[in-house]
Scaffold this motif. Sequence first.
Motif, PDB file in Angstrom:
ATOM      1  N   TRP A   1       0.826  -1.211   0.000  1.00 49.29           N
ATOM      2  CA  TRP A   1       0.000   0.000   0.000  1.00 49.29           C
ATOM      3  C   TRP A   1       0.867   1.271   0.000  1.00 49.29           C
ATOM      4  CZ3 TRP A   1      -5.105   0.413  -0.688  1.00 49.29           C
ATOM      5  CH2 TRP A   1      -5.916  -0.691  -0.439  1.00 49.29           C
ATOM      6  N   HIS A   2       0.458   2.231  -0.795  1.00 49.85           N
ATOM      7  CA  HIS A   2       1.167   3.515  -0.837  1.00 49.85           C
ATOM      8  C   HIS A   2       0.331   4.547  -1.586  1.00 49.85           C
ATOM      9  CE1 HIS A   2       1.988   1.703  -4.758  1.00 49.85           C
ATOM     10  NE2 HIS A   2       2.182   2.927  -5.206  1.00 49.85           N
ATOM     11  N   THR A   3       0.764   5.782  -1.494  1.00 48.87           N
ATOM     12  CA  THR A   3       0.309   6.785  -2.455  1.00 48.87           C
ATOM     13  C   THR A   3       1.517   7.099  -3.328  1.00 48.87           C
ATOM     14  OG1 THR A   3       0.873   8.615  -0.965  1.00 48.87           O
ATOM     15  CG2 THR A   3      -1.405   7.798  -0.890  1.00 48.87           C
ATOM     16  N   ASP A   4       1.288   7.570  -4.536  1.00 48.36           N
ATOM     17  CA  ASP A   4       2.414   7.817  -5.447  1.00 48.36           C
ATOM     18  C   ASP A   4       3.212   9.049  -5.020  1.00 48.36           C
ATOM     19  OD1 ASP A   4       1.683   5.611  -6.910  1.00 48.36           O
ATOM     20  OD2 ASP A   4       1.880   6.634  -8.840  1.00 48.36           O
ATOM     21  N   GLY A   5       4.511   8.954  -5.220  1.00 53.62           N
ATOM     22  CA  GLY A   5       5.379  10.107  -4.968  1.00 53.62           C
ATOM     23  C   GLY A   5       5.467  10.479  -3.503  1.00 53.62           C
TER      24      GLY A   5
ATOM     25  N   LEU B   1      -4.933   5.764  -2.074  1.00 51.15           N
ATOM     26  CA  LEU B   1      -4.125   4.638  -1.612  1.00 51.15           C
ATOM     27  C   LEU B   1      -4.334   3.452  -2.547  1.00 51.15           C
ATOM     28  CD1 LEU B   1      -5.088   5.077   2.104  1.00 51.15           C
ATOM     29  CD2 LEU B   1      -2.696   4.908   1.335  1.00 51.15           C
ATOM     30  N   HIS B   2      -3.247   2.763  -2.871  1.00 52.12           N
ATOM     31  CA  HIS B   2      -3.377   1.585  -3.729  1.00 52.12           C
ATOM     32  C   HIS B   2      -2.221   0.634  -3.482  1.00 52.12           C
ATOM     33  CE1 HIS B   2      -0.973   4.566  -5.867  1.00 52.12           C
ATOM     34  NE2 HIS B   2      -0.402   3.593  -6.567  1.00 52.12           N
ATOM     35  N   ASP B   3      -2.413  -0.610  -3.888  1.00 53.02           N
ATOM     36  CA  ASP B   3      -1.324  -1.579  -3.877  1.00 53.02           C
ATOM     37  C   ASP B   3      -1.380  -2.362  -5.182  1.00 53.02           C
ATOM     38  OD1 ASP B   3      -3.263  -3.559  -3.661  1.00 53.02           O
ATOM     39  OD2 ASP B   3      -2.465  -4.432  -1.821  1.00 53.02           O
TER      40      ASP B   3
HETATM   41 FE   LIG Z   1       1.625   3.530  -7.241  1.00 54.45          FE
END
Ligand SMILES: [Fe+2]
Length: 297
Positions: free
Chosen positions: A128-132, A269-271
């Motif tokens: 899981w993360h947000t970009d940048g 949020l995505h993985d």
């Molecule tokens: Fe991403």
Amino acid sequence: MTGNPARLPRPFDLADRAAYRDWRERKLAAYPATVAELIVEVADPARLTERERAALLERCTRSNMAVYASPPRETADPDTPRRIGAQLGLHTLDVNYLADDDGITPLAVTETGTRSAYIPYTNRAIRWHTDGYYNAPERRIRAMILHCVQRADSGGENRVLDHELAYIALRDADPEHIRALMSPDAMTIPARSEEGEVARGDQTGPVFSVTEDGRLHMRYTARTRSIAWKDDRAVQAATIALQQILETDAHVLRLLMEPGMGLVCNNVLHDRAAFTDSGAHRRLILRARYYEAISER
Ligand SMILES: [Fe+2]
């Protein structure tokens, strides 16, 4: 707004519980129950009709994201993400040194070269993360597009969660989690840590912040290497709570993109699940990241 410019927009001000309650209620009522509610059929993403564009914007207003589904094409036009973005108010691309010259990054398994050292260019799962999340504040990624040219033979599913829903779950659990994650030194990304970003100093900042136009922004990664969380009990408790939410929250949606589909979002949020390619199905996603949020243009 109040006369005090330092004051947060009311739903995000921990002192204003009534404003939060109202915003929360509206947000939860509008949030899609299934991933199908996010999907808009479009004939040509590079040339949206007014109706298709309005349908995408409506979903982004509800849940900071939308998915378009268009007929698959034999060849990938690398300009597709940019043309979609321009129709949704996205104009300023973030260019990192692994992106092609134009700021559109093809994500596929790469066996050799600089890219092959970074997880996005492997078939491994991405947490899981947000970009940048490692970007400096002046390069804050507010929106991004993932356009699927080709899917993997199996796997490669994305889980997605509107970061505003993560905020709600955390604040409902304990407002102190929000206070901790809004502290300006909540997380530090050491220099040169991620995805081939150009060399730069440590990036210290909050997880949650509110942009000048009153929107909630989130910087986050669930990875445990190349990140230093503030050595503080409240921050530790908040990150544990957040991890739990990401694994259990009923608002998490699962998206398996077929060729011609794409995700447009305000950096939710995505993985990504691990995947396996075959000769006929070699996963290729075109990614574009922007400094603006999705808007009427
Ligand atoms: Fe991403």
